[in-house]
Design a protein around this motif. Structure first.
Motif, PDB file in Angstrom:
ATOM      1  N   TYR A   1       0.848  -1.188   0.000  1.00 61.40           N
ATOM      2  CA  TYR A   1       0.000   0.000   0.000  1.00 61.40           C
ATOM      3  C   TYR A   1       0.886   1.242   0.000  1.00 61.40           C
ATOM      4  O   TYR A   1       1.589   1.493   0.978  1.00 61.40           O
ATOM      5  CB  TYR A   1      -0.886   0.041   1.253  1.00 61.40           C
ATOM      6  CG  TYR A   1      -1.967  -1.001   1.267  1.00 61.40           C
ATOM      7  CD1 TYR A   1      -3.273  -0.668   0.917  1.00 61.40           C
ATOM      8  CD2 TYR A   1      -1.696  -2.303   1.650  1.00 61.40           C
ATOM      9  CE1 TYR A   1      -4.286  -1.625   0.944  1.00 61.40           C
ATOM     10  CE2 TYR A   1      -2.692  -3.263   1.680  1.00 61.40           C
ATOM     11  CZ  TYR A   1      -3.987  -2.917   1.325  1.00 61.40           C
ATOM     12  OH  TYR A   1      -4.983  -3.857   1.353  1.00 61.40           O
ATOM     13  N   PRO A   2       0.894   2.026  -1.094  1.00 61.87           N
ATOM     14  CA  PRO A   2       1.635   3.290  -1.066  1.00 61.87           C
ATOM     15  C   PRO A   2       1.087   4.172   0.059  1.00 61.87           C
ATOM     16  O   PRO A   2      -0.108   4.104   0.379  1.00 61.87           O
ATOM     17  CB  PRO A   2       1.355   3.906  -2.436  1.00 61.87           C
ATOM     18  CG  PRO A   2       0.969   2.744  -3.296  1.00 61.87           C
ATOM     19  CD  PRO A   2       0.252   1.792  -2.384  1.00 61.87           C
ATOM     20  N   GLN A   3       1.941   4.994   0.660  1.00 62.19           N
ATOM     21  CA  GLN A   3       1.514   5.871   1.763  1.00 62.19           C
ATOM     22  C   GLN A   3       0.307   6.686   1.337  1.00 62.19           C
ATOM     23  O   GLN A   3       0.270   7.268   0.255  1.00 62.19           O
ATOM     24  CB  GLN A   3       2.637   6.797   2.203  1.00 62.19           C
ATOM     25  CG  GLN A   3       3.704   6.092   3.013  1.00 62.19           C
ATOM     26  CD  GLN A   3       3.181   5.439   4.273  1.00 62.19           C
ATOM     27  OE1 GLN A   3       2.461   4.456   4.243  1.00 62.19           O
ATOM     28  NE2 GLN A   3       3.560   5.977   5.402  1.00 62.19           N
ATOM     29  N   GLY A   4      -0.699   6.700   2.214  1.00 60.45           N
ATOM     30  CA  GLY A   4      -1.902   7.481   1.970  1.00 60.45           C
ATOM     31  C   GLY A   4      -2.942   6.793   1.110  1.00 60.45           C
ATOM     32  O   GLY A   4      -4.021   7.337   0.901  1.00 60.45           O
TER      33      GLY A   4
ATOM     34  N   SER B   1      -1.443  -1.615  -4.197  1.00 59.68           N
ATOM     35  CA  SER B   1      -0.912  -1.448  -5.554  1.00 59.68           C
ATOM     36  C   SER B   1      -0.358  -2.758  -6.097  1.00 59.68           C
ATOM     37  O   SER B   1      -0.211  -2.912  -7.300  1.00 59.68           O
ATOM     38  CB  SER B   1       0.181  -0.382  -5.577  1.00 59.68           C
ATOM     39  OG  SER B   1       1.284  -0.786  -4.789  1.00 59.68           O
ATOM     40  N   LYS B   2      -0.072  -3.705  -5.210  1.00 58.66           N
ATOM     41  CA  LYS B   2       0.515  -4.971  -5.638  1.00 58.66           C
ATOM     42  C   LYS B   2       0.256  -6.022  -4.569  1.00 58.66           C
ATOM     43  O   LYS B   2       0.339  -5.744  -3.378  1.00 58.66           O
ATOM     44  CB  LYS B   2       2.016  -4.795  -5.857  1.00 58.66           C
ATOM     45  CG  LYS B   2       2.703  -5.974  -6.494  1.00 58.66           C
ATOM     46  CD  LYS B   2       4.185  -5.710  -6.713  1.00 58.66           C
ATOM     47  CE  LYS B   2       4.371  -4.939  -7.999  1.00 58.66           C
ATOM     48  NZ  LYS B   2       5.784  -4.912  -8.429  1.00 58.66           N
TER      49      LYS B   2
ATOM     50  N   GLN C   1       4.827  -0.434   8.523  1.00 58.89           N
ATOM     51  CA  GLN C   1       4.715   0.891   7.920  1.00 58.89           C
ATOM     52  C   GLN C   1       6.116   1.422   7.669  1.00 58.89           C
ATOM     53  O   GLN C   1       6.886   1.656   8.593  1.00 58.89           O
ATOM     54  CB  GLN C   1       3.954   1.838   8.832  1.00 58.89           C
ATOM     55  CG  GLN C   1       3.783   3.210   8.240  1.00 58.89           C
ATOM     56  CD  GLN C   1       3.076   4.146   9.206  1.00 58.89           C
ATOM     57  OE1 GLN C   1       2.497   3.734  10.189  1.00 58.89           O
ATOM     58  NE2 GLN C   1       3.150   5.426   8.898  1.00 58.89           N
ATOM     59  N   MET C   2       6.429   1.600   6.392  1.00 55.47           N
ATOM     60  CA  MET C   2       7.737   2.088   5.964  1.00 55.47           C
ATOM     61  C   MET C   2       7.584   3.525   5.486  1.00 55.47           C
ATOM     62  O   MET C   2       6.465   4.023   5.372  1.00 55.47           O
ATOM     63  CB  MET C   2       8.267   1.163   4.871  1.00 55.47           C
ATOM     64  CG  MET C   2       8.407  -0.259   5.366  1.00 55.47           C
ATOM     65  SD  MET C   2       8.970  -1.389   4.096  1.00 55.47           S
ATOM     66  CE  MET C   2       8.941  -2.915   5.013  1.00 55.47           C
ATOM     67  N   PRO C   3       8.677   4.210   5.205  1.00 52.97           N
ATOM     68  CA  PRO C   3       8.569   5.621   4.807  1.00 52.97           C
ATOM     69  C   PRO C   3       7.670   5.880   3.592  1.00 52.97           C
ATOM     70  O   PRO C   3       6.950   6.858   3.563  1.00 52.97           O
ATOM     71  CB  PRO C   3      10.018   6.017   4.509  1.00 52.97           C
ATOM     72  CG  PRO C   3      10.827   5.121   5.377  1.00 52.97           C
ATOM     73  CD  PRO C   3      10.076   3.806   5.382  1.00 52.97           C
ATOM     74  N   GLU C   4       7.689   4.990   2.591  1.00 55.55           N
ATOM     75  CA  GLU C   4       6.925   5.266   1.376  1.00 55.55           C
ATOM     76  C   GLU C   4       5.775   4.306   1.126  1.00 55.55           C
ATOM     77  O   GLU C   4       4.983   4.526   0.218  1.00 55.55           O
ATOM     78  CB  GLU C   4       7.864   5.275   0.171  1.00 55.55           C
ATOM     79  CG  GLU C   4       8.878   6.403   0.263  1.00 55.55           C
ATOM     80  CD  GLU C   4       9.778   6.478  -0.944  1.00 55.55           C
ATOM     81  OE1 GLU C   4       9.480   5.850  -1.970  1.00 55.55           O
ATOM     82  OE2 GLU C   4      10.788   7.199  -0.856  1.00 55.55           O
TER      83      GLU C   4
END
Length: 127
Positions: free
Chosen positions: A40-43, A48-49, A106-109
């Motif tokens: 999941y991209p942030q926000g 997405s994959k 939860q990672m930075p991006e």
């Protein structure tokens, strides 16, 4: 002391030394299992994959290796349970929300959802 007792003591000393040597030479045990990862991209609230991955944990260190070759290596931080640094020194947080179904990192991006159930097939609509 008799010769027999001396021989027994010598054998015990040699056996003890052999056991200690073997214990030191053994690698640290780790738990590794096949999993399913959703990215999941942030926000974003939509993955997405979705792809197979491998989850490994040993002595608090975590590795997540995606089937596309990307890997995350997380080192635990002493300040709080669930706080890590990734291989680039960036903060990573383990979040709740999946219960016994898996873990969220939860990672930075992006956030990586690691599910233990590998039977679910990736959604073809998701890249």
């Amino acid at each position: 002391m008799t010769g027999g007792a001396s021989a027994v003591r010598g054998c015990l000393r040699a056996c003890s030394l052999a056991l200690v040597t073997m214990a030191v030479a053994l690698p640290a045990a780790s738990d590794t299992l096949a999993a399913r990862c959703e990215l999941y991209p942030q926000g974003e609230s939509q993955a997405s994959k979705t792809l197979p991955c491998q989850f490994s944990q040993r002595q608090g260190y975590v590795s997540i290796t995606r089937s596309d070759g990307i890997a995350y290596h997380l080192s635990p931080q002493a300040d709080s349970v669930g706080n890590y640094l990734d291989q680039d020194g960036q903060p990573v947080y383990r979040r709740s929300g999946l219960g016994s179904d898996g873990l969220i990192f939860q990672m930075p991006e992006l956030s990586v959802y690691v599910y233990w159930d590998v039977a679910k097939k990736p959604d073809p609509a998701i890249r």
